[in-house]
Design an enzyme around this catalytic site. Sequence first.
Site, PDB file in Angstrom:
ATOM      1  CD  GLU A 148       4.456  -9.920   5.691  1.00  0.00           C
ATOM      2  OE1 GLU A 148       4.254 -11.125   5.865  1.00  0.00           O
ATOM      3  OE2 GLU A 148       4.032  -9.313   4.685  1.00  0.00           O
TER       4      GLU A 148
ATOM      5  CE1 TYR B 133      -1.436  -0.323   7.165  1.00  0.00           C
ATOM      6  CE2 TYR B 133       0.637  -0.978   8.142  1.00  0.00           C
ATOM      7  CZ  TYR B 133      -0.087  -0.528   7.062  1.00  0.00           C
ATOM      8  OH  TYR B 133       0.548  -0.280   5.873  1.00  0.00           O
TER       9      TYR B 133
ATOM     10  CB  ILE C 169      -0.980   0.016   1.201  1.00  0.00           C
ATOM     11  CG1 ILE C 169      -1.925   1.226   1.130  1.00  0.00           C
ATOM     12  CG2 ILE C 169      -0.247  -0.094   2.514  1.00  0.00           C
ATOM     13  CD1 ILE C 169      -3.080   1.179   2.124  1.00  0.00           C
ATOM     14  CB  ALA C 170       2.674   3.089  -1.814  1.00  0.00           C
TER      15      ALA C 170
ATOM     16  CG  ASN D  77       6.027   2.940   8.129  1.00  0.00           C
ATOM     17  OD1 ASN D  77       5.515   3.931   8.643  1.00  0.00           O
ATOM     18  ND2 ASN D  77       5.829   2.591   6.874  1.00  0.00           N
TER      19      ASN D  77
END
Length: 149
Positions: free
Chosen positions: A107, A119, A73-74, A112
Amino acid sequence: MAEFSIREMSSEDIKQVMKVDVASFTTPWTYEIYEQEVNHNKHAHYFVIEESENIIGYVGLWIVEEDAQITNIALLPQFRGYKIGEKLFGFAMQYAIQQGANRLSLEVRVSNIVAQKLYIKFGLVPGGIRKGYYPDNGEDALVMWVNLH
């Protein structure tokens, strides 16, 4: 704030998605990896988020029976910090639920913290460490997961 739309990724999107990847990761995926995921992996589901028809981010997940895993995801750096990532991640979770998944995992780099906090907002909890997971610097990955039902 601008309007954002999320739709399924197509082969035509790969070059724009790779620009997001290059801006986000030290070891971005190749065109061939994306082409394989989008066109040939029956477990892979990829979505892009757009602003004015420009791709600003994406999310990918694999769904195998009752298990879903976020592969990546970015967002482009200039779009971070505006809760767009929350919208994208929430979409992926809802999609996994609609597809019958009971669990979701991913992961994330142990360094981060921003992503980990996102999350956690969605109920994911730490489940373990993958030692030396990231090939660019050998950093460990924190495995996080959540029951979807």
